[in-house]
Scaffold this active site. Structure first.
Site, PDB file in Angstrom:
ATOM      1  N   PHE A 106       0.821  -1.220   0.000  1.00  0.00           N
ATOM      2  CA  PHE A 106       0.000   0.000   0.000  1.00  0.00           C
ATOM      3  C   PHE A 106       0.850   1.264   0.000  1.00  0.00           C
ATOM      4  O   PHE A 106       0.394   2.333  -0.408  1.00  0.00           O
ATOM      5  CB  PHE A 106      -0.949   0.004   1.215  1.00  0.00           C
ATOM      6  CG  PHE A 106      -0.307   0.436   2.508  1.00  0.00           C
ATOM      7  CD1 PHE A 106      -0.276   1.769   2.877  1.00  0.00           C
ATOM      8  CD2 PHE A 106       0.274  -0.494   3.359  1.00  0.00           C
ATOM      9  CE1 PHE A 106       0.321   2.174   4.064  1.00  0.00           C
ATOM     10  CE2 PHE A 106       0.872  -0.103   4.549  1.00  0.00           C
ATOM     11  CZ  PHE A 106       0.895   1.233   4.898  1.00  0.00           C
ATOM     12  N   LYS A 107       2.089   1.150   0.437  1.00  0.00           N
ATOM     13  CA  LYS A 107       2.921   2.345   0.543  1.00  0.00           C
ATOM     14  C   LYS A 107       3.224   2.971  -0.815  1.00  0.00           C
ATOM     15  O   LYS A 107       3.653   4.112  -0.888  1.00  0.00           O
ATOM     16  CB  LYS A 107       4.208   2.027   1.291  1.00  0.00           C
ATOM     17  CG  LYS A 107       3.939   1.717   2.761  1.00  0.00           C
ATOM     18  CD  LYS A 107       5.203   1.649   3.571  1.00  0.00           C
ATOM     19  CE  LYS A 107       4.933   1.509   5.049  1.00  0.00           C
ATOM     20  NZ  LYS A 107       4.492   0.137   5.434  1.00  0.00           N
TER      21      LYS A 107
END
Ligand SMILES: *Cc1c(COP(=O)(O)O)cnc(C)c1O
Length: 430
Positions: A106-107
């Protein structure tokens, strides 16, 4: 929009200065003066809007006039150009898969958004921008990928030796160019401490702009709201319970921000591993940082979660409001592994250890509330963690990018936890 420091002893700044500065001089965190409510009309029309349009609407008030709107729209478009599917696993539990970006975690969302903003802000700068980032696993790769080849920007990534997975390590050590990886003989908290010191180093700041790409940077933190809207866009029925596997608490703080701005969510679960500073706080009211302990969900091995103060800020430090909305749970490695095996055997879904912590915490909550439904954030692809092969016996379909990565050669600089050594390296880069 202006940003103030959570320590309240630094001047208010624009979005541009908050992004370029990273952290306020008083070592607090930048926080927006307002959490602007979103129009009901927008919230009820999510289904008719593209992911880019949603991102743009969610972020525009935070960027204020620091970025021209067309540029901001383009930044949004290139940040979220991959899918964010909701995948049902049981009758009442679904995964929001956040691992379809270039580094499979998700980063990517925050890192891509921030690198594009910084690229825009650095365009007219005479001097170099140094981005110093500490990583517990996934930040490094996402940041390296987002900044690779950006003119005028040098990226230094600090990661704890032997505490990140093979895929994670390769993602942050194989790009070369303007990306330098430092392998520190210490913990993630040591990496974070050193990174914070560079931001406050006046001598260094005379030579270059120094900023951080950690989730403390508002340009990393705020765009993490986007996918909560994408979740609701795909959701039918009553507002879901949202379980967020948490380490530094940026992701959860973004979800809570989306909620107070009007996105309907019944409750949040802060799903932690054995690093249980926040679950303790929720029981006792005392926030006591501790040393991080190593777990299966290594990207959440954080003993002093920097973004938690933003959650307190959103609730204006009213403990009762926080407790009404957020439940915090600590899940052991044993229970994480058992969940990974169970969910694969019974539902044929491969969880990564972080997602498994989120799943387990959510399942525990829903067991007592059969009328509710929930979503957990699947924050990384299972292939990033060797433990998945050991525990589940398969990684599922391996993305092609991984096969290419496994053939590359790692390049890093080994270092003790010593600020002067790091500073010497940084000085040589500017
Ligand atoms: C960084 C990370 C987390 C923790 O997110 P925070 O915003 O730091 O709470 C969870 N899962 C994975 C896979 C991560 O990389």
């Amino acid at each position: 929009m202006h940003y103030f420091s959570t320590n309240r002893s630094s001047p208010r700044v624009s979005f541009r200065d908050a992004v370029l500065g990273g952290q306020p001089p008083d070592k607090g965190l930048y926080f927006p003066e307002e959490m602007p409510s979103l129009q009901v009309e927008f919230l009820t029309r999510l289904r008719d809007l593209s992911n880019t349009e949603i991102a743009f609407e969610v972020i525009r008030s935070f960027a204020g006039d620091s970025i021209p709107l067309e540029t901001l729209f383009e930044i949004c478009r290139t940040t979220v150009d991959f899918p964010f599917p909701i995948v049902p696993i049981t009758e009442n539990i679904s995964a929001l898969e956040l691992f379809h970006g270039p580094t499979l975690a998700f980063k990517d969302v925050g890192a891509r958004f921030m690198s594009r903003c910084l690229g825009f802000f650095s365009r007219d700068e005479g001097r170099k921008t140094l981005v110093v980032v500490a990583t517990s696993g996934d930040t490094g790769g996402a940041v390296a990928n987002g900044f690779f080849g950006v003119d005028g920007v040098q990226v230094i990534i600090l990661y704890p030796k032997n505490k990140v997975s093979r895929v994670q390590e390769l993602q942050l050590t194989t790009l070369g160019g303007n990306i330098t990886a430092v392998e520190l003989a210490g913990t993630f908290d040591d990496c974070q401490d050193l990174a914070k010191r560079t931001l406050a180093d006046d001598e260094l700041k005379q030579k270059a702009r120094v900023t951080s790409a950690n989730s403390i940077n508002v340009a990393r933190w705020l765009p993490q709201q986007f996918y909560y809207f994408y979740a609701l866009k795909q959701w039918d029925g009553a507002p879901p319970v949202i379980s967020v596997p948490s380490g530094n608490f940026g992701n959860l703080a973004a979800g809570i921000a989306a909620n107070v701005r009007g996105l309907p969510m019944k409750k949040f679960i802060a799903a932690c591993n054995a690093n249980d500073v926040v679950p303790r706080f929720m029981r006792t009211g005392d926030l006591e940082p501790r040393s991080a302990v190593a777990t299966l969900s290594n990207a959440m091995d954080v003993g002093n979660p920097s973004n938690f103060v933003r959650i307190l800020e959103i609730y204006q430090n009213v403990f009762r409001d926080l407790k009404d909305k957020v439940e915090a749970v600590s899940i052991s490695d044993e229970s994480t592994a058992e969940t990974m095996r169970d969910v694969f055997q019974n539902h044929n879904y491969i969880l990564d250890p972080h997602g498994a912590v989120g799943y387990r915490a959510l399942a525990g909550h829903l067991a007592k509330r059969p009328e509710e439904k929930g979503i957990f954030l699947e924050t990384a692809h299972p292939v990033k963690f060797e433990s998945v092969g050991r525990i589940v016996g398969t990684y599922g379909d391996v993305p092609k990018s991984i096969n290419d990565l496994l053939l590359r050669e790692k390049e890093s600089i080994e270092m003790d936890v010593d600020y002067q050594d790091l500073k010497d390296l940084l000085m040589s880069k500017v």
